[in-house]
Motif scaffolding. Structure first.
Motif, short mmCIF file in Angstrom:
data_model
loop_
_atom_site.label_atom_id
_atom_site.label_comp_id
_atom_site.label_asym_id
_atom_site.label_seq_id
_atom_site.Cartn_x
_atom_site.Cartn_y
_atom_site.Cartn_z
N GLY A 116 5.22 27.50 -14.89
CA GLY A 116 5.31 28.04 -13.54
C GLY A 116 5.70 29.51 -13.53
N GLU A 117 6.64 29.90 -14.39
CA GLU A 117 7.05 31.30 -14.47
C GLU A 117 5.91 32.17 -14.99
OE1 GLU A 117 10.46 30.94 -16.94
OE2 GLU A 117 11.83 30.47 -15.28
N TRP A 118 5.18 31.68 -15.99
CA TRP A 118 4.04 32.43 -16.51
C TRP A 118 2.97 32.59 -15.43
CZ3 TRP A 118 -1.16 31.78 -16.82
CH2 TRP A 118 -1.87 32.67 -17.64
N GLN A 119 2.69 31.51 -14.69
CA GLN A 119 1.69 31.59 -13.64
C GLN A 119 2.07 32.62 -12.58
OE1 GLN A 119 1.89 27.33 -12.81
NE2 GLN A 119 -0.28 27.09 -13.35
N ALA A 120 3.34 32.62 -12.19
CA ALA A 120 3.79 33.58 -11.17
C ALA A 120 3.62 35.01 -11.67
CB ALA A 120 5.24 33.30 -10.79
N ARG A 121 3.98 35.28 -12.92
CA ARG A 121 3.85 36.63 -13.47
C ARG A 121 2.39 37.04 -13.63
NH1 ARG A 121 8.65 36.34 -18.08
NH2 ARG A 121 10.39 36.12 -16.59
N ALA A 122 1.52 36.06 -13.80
CA ALA A 122 0.09 36.35 -13.94
C ALA A 122 -0.61 36.42 -12.59
CB ALA A 122 -0.57 35.29 -14.81
N GLY A 123 0.15 36.30 -11.50
CA GLY A 123 -0.44 36.37 -10.18
C GLY A 123 -1.13 35.11 -9.74
N ARG A 124 -0.80 33.99 -10.38
CA ARG A 124 -1.38 32.70 -10.02
C ARG A 124 -0.38 31.88 -9.20
NH1 ARG A 124 -5.24 30.29 -13.81
NH2 ARG A 124 -6.27 31.95 -14.99
N ALA A 125 -0.88 30.96 -8.43
CA ALA A 125 -0.01 30.05 -7.70
C ALA A 125 0.61 29.08 -8.69
CB ALA A 125 -0.78 29.29 -6.63
N PRO A 126 1.94 29.02 -8.80
CA PRO A 126 2.56 28.14 -9.80
C PRO A 126 2.29 26.66 -9.51
CG PRO A 126 4.11 29.82 -9.07
CD PRO A 126 2.93 29.87 -8.14
N THR A 127 1.83 25.96 -10.54
CA THR A 127 1.68 24.50 -10.46
C THR A 127 2.71 23.80 -11.34
OG1 THR A 127 0.11 24.41 -12.31
CG2 THR A 127 -0.81 24.73 -10.08
N CYS A 128 3.28 24.52 -12.30
CA CYS A 128 4.33 23.97 -13.18
C CYS A 128 3.88 22.72 -13.93
CB CYS A 128 5.60 23.68 -12.37
SG CYS A 128 6.31 25.14 -11.59
N PHE A 129 2.63 22.71 -14.35
CA PHE A 129 2.14 21.57 -15.11
C PHE A 129 0.91 21.98 -15.90
CE2 PHE A 129 0.77 17.09 -15.75
CZ PHE A 129 2.00 16.55 -16.09
N PRO A 130 0.76 21.49 -17.14
CA PRO A 130 -0.41 21.88 -17.94
C PRO A 130 -1.68 21.25 -17.40
CG PRO A 130 0.85 20.20 -19.08
CD PRO A 130 1.66 20.58 -17.88
N ASP A 131 -2.76 21.99 -17.50
CA ASP A 131 -4.08 21.42 -17.21
C ASP A 131 -5.09 22.10 -18.12
OD1 ASP A 131 -5.09 23.86 -15.95
OD2 ASP A 131 -3.89 23.32 -14.21
N ARG A 132 -6.32 21.59 -18.11
CA ARG A 132 -7.32 22.08 -19.05
C ARG A 132 -7.62 23.55 -18.86
NH1 ARG A 132 -9.86 17.07 -17.55
NH2 ARG A 132 -9.65 15.49 -19.18
N ASP A 133 -7.62 24.01 -17.61
CA ASP A 133 -7.92 25.43 -17.36
C ASP A 133 -6.89 26.33 -18.01
OD1 ASP A 133 -10.15 24.72 -15.93
OD2 ASP A 133 -9.13 24.78 -13.97
N LEU A 134 -5.63 25.91 -18.00
CA LEU A 134 -4.58 26.76 -18.55
C LEU A 134 -4.62 26.86 -20.06
CD1 LEU A 134 -1.53 25.72 -16.32
CD2 LEU A 134 -2.69 27.93 -16.33
N VAL A 135 -5.20 25.85 -20.72
CA VAL A 135 -5.24 25.85 -22.18
C VAL A 135 -5.95 27.09 -22.69
CG1 VAL A 135 -6.15 24.66 -24.19
CG2 VAL A 135 -5.07 23.35 -22.38
N SER A 136 -7.04 27.45 -22.03
CA SER A 136 -7.83 28.59 -22.50
C SER A 136 -7.26 29.93 -22.02
CB SER A 136 -9.28 28.46 -22.03
OG SER A 136 -9.33 28.40 -20.61
N VAL A 137 -6.32 29.89 -21.08
CA VAL A 137 -5.79 31.12 -20.49
C VAL A 137 -4.46 31.52 -21.14
CG1 VAL A 137 -4.95 32.20 -18.37
CG2 VAL A 137 -6.94 30.68 -18.30
N ILE A 138 -3.58 30.53 -21.34
CA ILE A 138 -2.26 30.81 -21.93
C ILE A 138 -2.42 30.85 -23.44
CG2 ILE A 138 0.13 30.09 -22.15
CD1 ILE A 138 -0.05 28.78 -19.48
#
Length: 412
Positions: free
Chosen positions: A389-411
């Motif tokens: 969630g903190e990474w998403q917020a810093r990246a300008g994304r809406a925090p979901t605070c949970f892993p998903d397939r889309d995040l695997v390729s981004v983080i």
């Protein structure tokens, strides 16, 4: 030619069978030596008499059907490739059919044992409906089959398992229980992992927390319901149960409030959570005495599932089984037993199935960026969830605070 081939094949099979039998026989002999030379001396130092030792191991052989066994002198089997292990949404854990069935039985049993439960609560401070919930979860209210000899299981695993030191300690504790006379070797039944009786205590937990509540002079967690329930209560009380407080509340966390505030180390008073807009999903107010106490945000599926403010008692449930899902399960089951309430109102979103190796890769990337994810084990605990969630917020994304397939390729 075919006959010669069949004959040769049969000879090879017979030879392999003979070698395996010899190998197993040799291992059994080494097991007896291990018991006599190693365990006997350690047990004696722990106060176990020779008579008790002999009775415990009379006729005991290795249980070759147990999981995670490693023959002495052999290397442990290669761990299952993490890429083959799957992580699913927490929704799969909360079977409505299972919860309804346990709640129905639990309400009947809570009524049947009401006088005993009231006495237990007066002594230990833990409400009876939560004791019944744990009883139901652990052993189906004492009806689940617990077929194994605890001594045989623990001795086998102390001799040839992936965690021999743990099981060696538990084996000595089990022998101390026998020395005290609470149970006979034949009646000391456990799971395949050595957890005993209706509360599913390991022997070391039994020694520390089991109590004689029915007054017969024995701490019988196998056959005595009062002893089993009071032992669970004593365990929770000694782990820090706060008398008079609930376990937690399902809530609505507004979109403008970050889900990355989860965890016992980020506690606030429930009144402070209320001040930033968090409210009970039921529409009821938080009880006044709870508003003054500490509360912690819990989002076990991030924004993809029910959201909670939990009390320190939630983490006492986790002392029994270190799992957010387990603690939520017994908390919800206890509520159903006491109040007739149902499941969580928030829906568990479909986050899909992910490979644990993908989650571990994400965790390592977050660690490299300075986040504390609690270890790259491929399981998203609260530290991983809030780091996402903190990474998403810093990246300008809406925090979901949970892993998903889309995040695997981004983080990365």
């Amino acid at each position: 030619m075919v006959l010669r081939f069949v004959t040769a094949l049969a000879a090879l099979v017979a030879l392999a069978t003979s070698v395996a039998a010899q190998s197993r026989g040799d291992t059994e002999a080494r097991f007896r030596t291990f018991l006599e030379n190693d365990i006997r001396a350690e047990a004696a130092r722990a106060g176990v008499s020779g008579q008790t030792f002999a009775a415990a191991f009379s006729g005991v052989s290795l249980d070759w059907d147990l999981p995670d066994l490693v023959a002495p002198g052999s290397a442990p089997p290669a761990e299952r490739r993490q890429s083959q292990a799957e992580f699913r949404s927490p929704a799969a854990y909360f079977s409505e059919q299972s919860l309804q069935g346990l709640a129905s039985s639990g309400r009947s049993l809570a009524q049947r044992y009401q006088p005993v439960l009231q006495q237990i609560e007066a002594r230990y401070g833990v409400p009876g409906h939560f004791l019944v919930a744990i009883w139901g979860r652990e052993s189906g209210f004492g009806q689940a089959a617990i077929p194994h000899s605890a001594i045989r299981v623990l001795a086998t695993k102390a001799f040839m398992s992936t965690r021999p030191d743990l099981f060696r300690r538990e084996l000595i504790a089990a022998l101390q229980i026998l020395e005290r006379g609470d149970i006979s070797p034949a009646a000391m039944k456990s799971s395949w992992a050595g957890a005993m009786g209706q509360p599913q205590f390991l022997p070391s937990s039994y020694l520390e927390y089991a109590v004689d509540f029915d007054g017969d002079g024995r701490r019988d967690i196998w056959n005595s319901v009062p002893d089993a329930l009071a032992s669970i209560a004593n365990y929770l009380a000694q782990k820090g149960w706060q008398r008079g407080r609930d376990w937690g509340f399902e809530v609505v966390i507004p979109d403008g409030v970050s889900c990355a505030q989860e965890g016992p180390d980020r506690a606030r008073t429930i009144a402070e959570w209320e001040q930033i807009g968090i409210s009970r999903i039921s529409g009821n107010a938080f009880p006044e005495h709870e508003r003054r106490g500490a509360g912690m945000m819990l989002v076990p599926a991030g924004r993809h599932g029910p959201e909670f403010i939990v009390t320190p008692n939630f983490y006492v449930f986790k002392e029994y089984n270190n799992s957010d899902n387990y603690a939520l399960f017994v908390g919800n089951l206890g509520d159903r037993i006491a109040y007739g309430s149902g499941g969580f109102r928030g829906s568990w979103g479909n986050v899909g199935t992910m490979l644990r190796s993908d989650i571990a890769t994400m965790q390592r990337s977050l660690e490299g960026a300075g986040y504390d994810v609690g270890g790259a084990d491929g399981l998203p605990g609260f530290k991983t969830r809030r780091s996402i969630g903190e990474w998403q917020a810093r990246a300008g994304r809406a925090p979901t605070c949970f892993p998903d397939r889309d995040l695997v390729s981004v983080i990365r």
